[in-house]
Design an enzyme around this catalytic site. Structure first.
Site, PDB file in Angstrom:
ATOM      1  N   ASP A   8      50.452 -10.732  18.506  1.00 49.44           N
ATOM      2  CA  ASP A   8      50.128 -11.609  17.371  1.00 49.44           C
ATOM      3  C   ASP A   8      49.287 -10.905  16.315  1.00 49.44           C
ATOM      4  O   ASP A   8      48.236 -11.412  15.892  1.00 49.44           O
ATOM      5  CB  ASP A   8      49.387 -12.863  17.866  1.00 49.44           C
ATOM      6  CG  ASP A   8      50.089 -13.553  19.007  1.00 49.44           C
ATOM      7  OD1 ASP A   8      51.333 -13.586  18.997  1.00 49.44           O
ATOM      8  OD2 ASP A   8      49.404 -14.062  19.918  1.00 49.44           O
ATOM      9  N   GLU A  24      55.906 -21.710  14.293  1.00 51.26           N
ATOM     10  CA  GLU A  24      54.469 -21.443  14.387  1.00 51.26           C
ATOM     11  C   GLU A  24      54.117 -20.225  13.544  1.00 51.26           C
ATOM     12  O   GLU A  24      54.967 -19.653  12.860  1.00 51.26           O
ATOM     13  CB  GLU A  24      54.079 -21.213  15.862  1.00 51.26           C
ATOM     14  CG  GLU A  24      54.831 -20.074  16.512  1.00 51.26           C
ATOM     15  CD  GLU A  24      54.735 -20.061  18.032  1.00 51.26           C
ATOM     16  OE1 GLU A  24      54.397 -21.108  18.614  1.00 51.26           O
ATOM     17  OE2 GLU A  24      55.008 -19.002  18.628  1.00 51.26           O
TER      18      GLU A  24
END
Length: 526
Positions: free
Chosen positions: A17, A192
């Site tokens: 991420d 997301e």
């Protein structure tokens, strides 16, 4: 290797991420860390290829209560931004299950290495993968994901992206939250990780969708007004490897952030994995780098052959700036290196570099590593499929329940524990494995060490092997060919990668004993 090229990943091992920002000719990057402490590792680069860790966003024990989360909860998907002399990280803390409560907070710092402030939680900001955008008019915007109410969900993983304005001083929501990208518009599962950028009169949003496994991807949309109607990119997904072999050298790519260099190039950082047999990956999700261009239609595309993330990629048009290469052996002099983590912040100081200078002393704790807890474990990421790790340990077990040594850790349900202990009057070496939560003794050898021992774990992409030796003696194979897939993220359905480190336990009894680690060595093998 040709100096015109670099090798992906740029951060090997469990660094998922990634989020990036540029300040002048300096680049800063942060990644997820889940339950490991210190949390949110922060890196610095001058050339986008060579990175040096400079700190952590969560670096004080009282900064954030981890609430004894299991390994794949905790600190998810941070975003790092810089605005008017201050650095900002916004992050989601997940403590009660993957689809349950999620709290979003902001920390700030004048310097990227810290110190970072205590978290300010954004009241009412549900969902994960939050992001900040500082607009030219001084307004501050929050983007995040949310779960569509169950009675309105049209399919599994029906999520959405919402936007709201924040007070720039209090970081609290101003006005209403507005869904700007309902996942049903693109039939996106688990949409997301929104990030917003402003270019050419448009607000661009990139998101991740498809989940964290082989359907992972990057999508894009744009609008004339930041909270207006977002036009979906007709070429979505703009990045994905879902259409190539599951055993492609790089797989599961997604969750991206982009940055413009001072020379006008654009680059994307994103996560991916390097699978081995059976679509397993022990290293977790890693950080990759790829060039992008803004095409004639105003949308991003990868500037790579066939639109794939490559193992070997051309370098950015930036002066090469390597950092000093760390020694493979840590002799534990001075402060503890940034590479080391514990599982959760520790409420008691179970380790010390001062009690026996030049050694890492770990005090035995009652906690055991095969339960959700804060064990006496100090570990670092496995960063290579093929490696060898060793430590020199001085340990005099006083009772049968005391043990210390090395651990390969996926989570509390899946691990290998390679320890010295005692049985009656004899010292013993033992190897345990924990599989699906069941702790099993694999092998035991008596009388093979006397208070001081070197333990070694070597790895290929398929297997781990375990060795012991007395200082000055020959290395002896203890157990060979233990399956690496036991610790694969595919097996445990987790979000983290494998850790390797030092461990000491009194197995649920009180103890005043300790183990001293003279050094720990980790080296990649070809």
């Amino acid at each position: 290797m040709d100096r015109q090229y670099f090798e992906n990943p740029i951060l090997s091992g469990f660094y998922p991420d990634p989020s990036i920002c540029r300040v002048g000719d300096d680049y800063y990057l942060v990644t997820s860390s889940f339950v490991y402490y210190p949390g949110l590792p922060i890196f610095h680069s001058k050339d986008l290829v060579n990175w040096q860790q400079i700190g952590h966003g969560i670096h004080r024990i009282n900064q954030l209560d981890y609430k004894n989360c299991e390994t794949s909860l905790g600190l998810w998907a941070p975003t790092i931004r810089y605005h008017k002399g201050r650095f900002y990280i916004i992050n989601t803390f997940v403590s009660e299950g993957r689809e349950a409560r999620r709290d979003n907070y902001i920390i700030t710092a004048e310097k990227p290495e810290g110190p970072w402030s205590d978290p300010v939680f954004v009241a009412g900001a549900d969902g994960i993968d939050s992001s900040l955008f500082f607009d030219d008019d001084g307004r501050v915007w929050y983007a995040g994901n949310c779960i569509i109410p169950y009675d309105k969900q049209e399919y599994e993983g029906h999520h959405a992206i919402y936007l709201c304005e924040l007070d720039p001083e209090t970081f609290q929501i101003i006005g209403d939250k507005k869904i700007v990208w309902n996942g049903n518009r693109t039939t996106s599962k688990w949409i997301e990780a929104p990030h917003i950028y402003k270019k050419g009169g448009f607000y661009y949003m990139i998101v991740a969708e498809g989940g964290t496994f082989t359907n992972h991807s990057v999508m894009m949309a744009r609008a004339k007004e930041i909270d207006g109607h977002y036009e979906i990119c007709p070429r979505n997904p703009i990045v994905s490897h879902r259409h190539v072999s599951l055993m492609n050298p790089i797989s599961v790519v997604g969750h991206a952030d982009i940055v413009e260099t001072q020379n006008g190039e654009w680059w994307m950082v994103l996560l991916g994995v390097r699978p081995y047999e059976g679509i397993n990956y022990n290293l977790g999700r890693e950080t990759f780098l790829a060039p992008i261009i803004w095409d004639e239609d105003g949308w991003i595309r990868l500037d790579t052959p066939y639109g794939l993330i490559q193992e070997k990629e051309r370098r950015p048009n930036l002066p090469e700036h390597p950092f000093h290469v760390k020694m493979v052996r840590d002799d534990f002099h001075g402060e503890i290196d940034l590479v080391w983590n514990t599982v959760h912040p520790y409420s008691t100081g179970f380790f010390s570099l001062n009690e026996h200078p030049g050694h890492l002393r770990i005090h035995l704790q009652p906690e055991v590593i095969h339960e959700i807890c804060t064990p006496a474990f100090v570990g670092r990421r496995q960063q290579h499929k093929n490696f060898e790790a060793s430590c020199l340990m001085a340990f005099d077990p006083k009772a049968d329940n005391e043990e210390a040594g090395m651990v390969l850790l996926s989570d509390h349900r899946f691990n290998y524990v390679f320890v010295a202990g005692r049985q009656g009057e004899e010292y013993v070496i033992r190897l345990y494995k924990t599989e699906s939560g069941k702790n099993i003794l694999i092998s035991e050898a008596k009388g093979v060490f006397s208070k001081t021992v070197i333990l070694t774990i070597s790895a290929t992409d398929l297997e781990y092997s375990f060795y012991y030796q007395l200082p000055g003696g020959e290395k002896t194979l203890f157990v060979a060919n233990q399956k690496a897939s036991l610790l694969s993220s595919t097996v445990n359905e987790g979000f983290t990668g494998t850790y390797i480190g030092m461990y000491a336990s009194s197995n649920k009894q009180q103890s005043g004993n300790y183990a001293d680690f003279d050094w720990f060595e980790y080296k990649a093998l070809t």
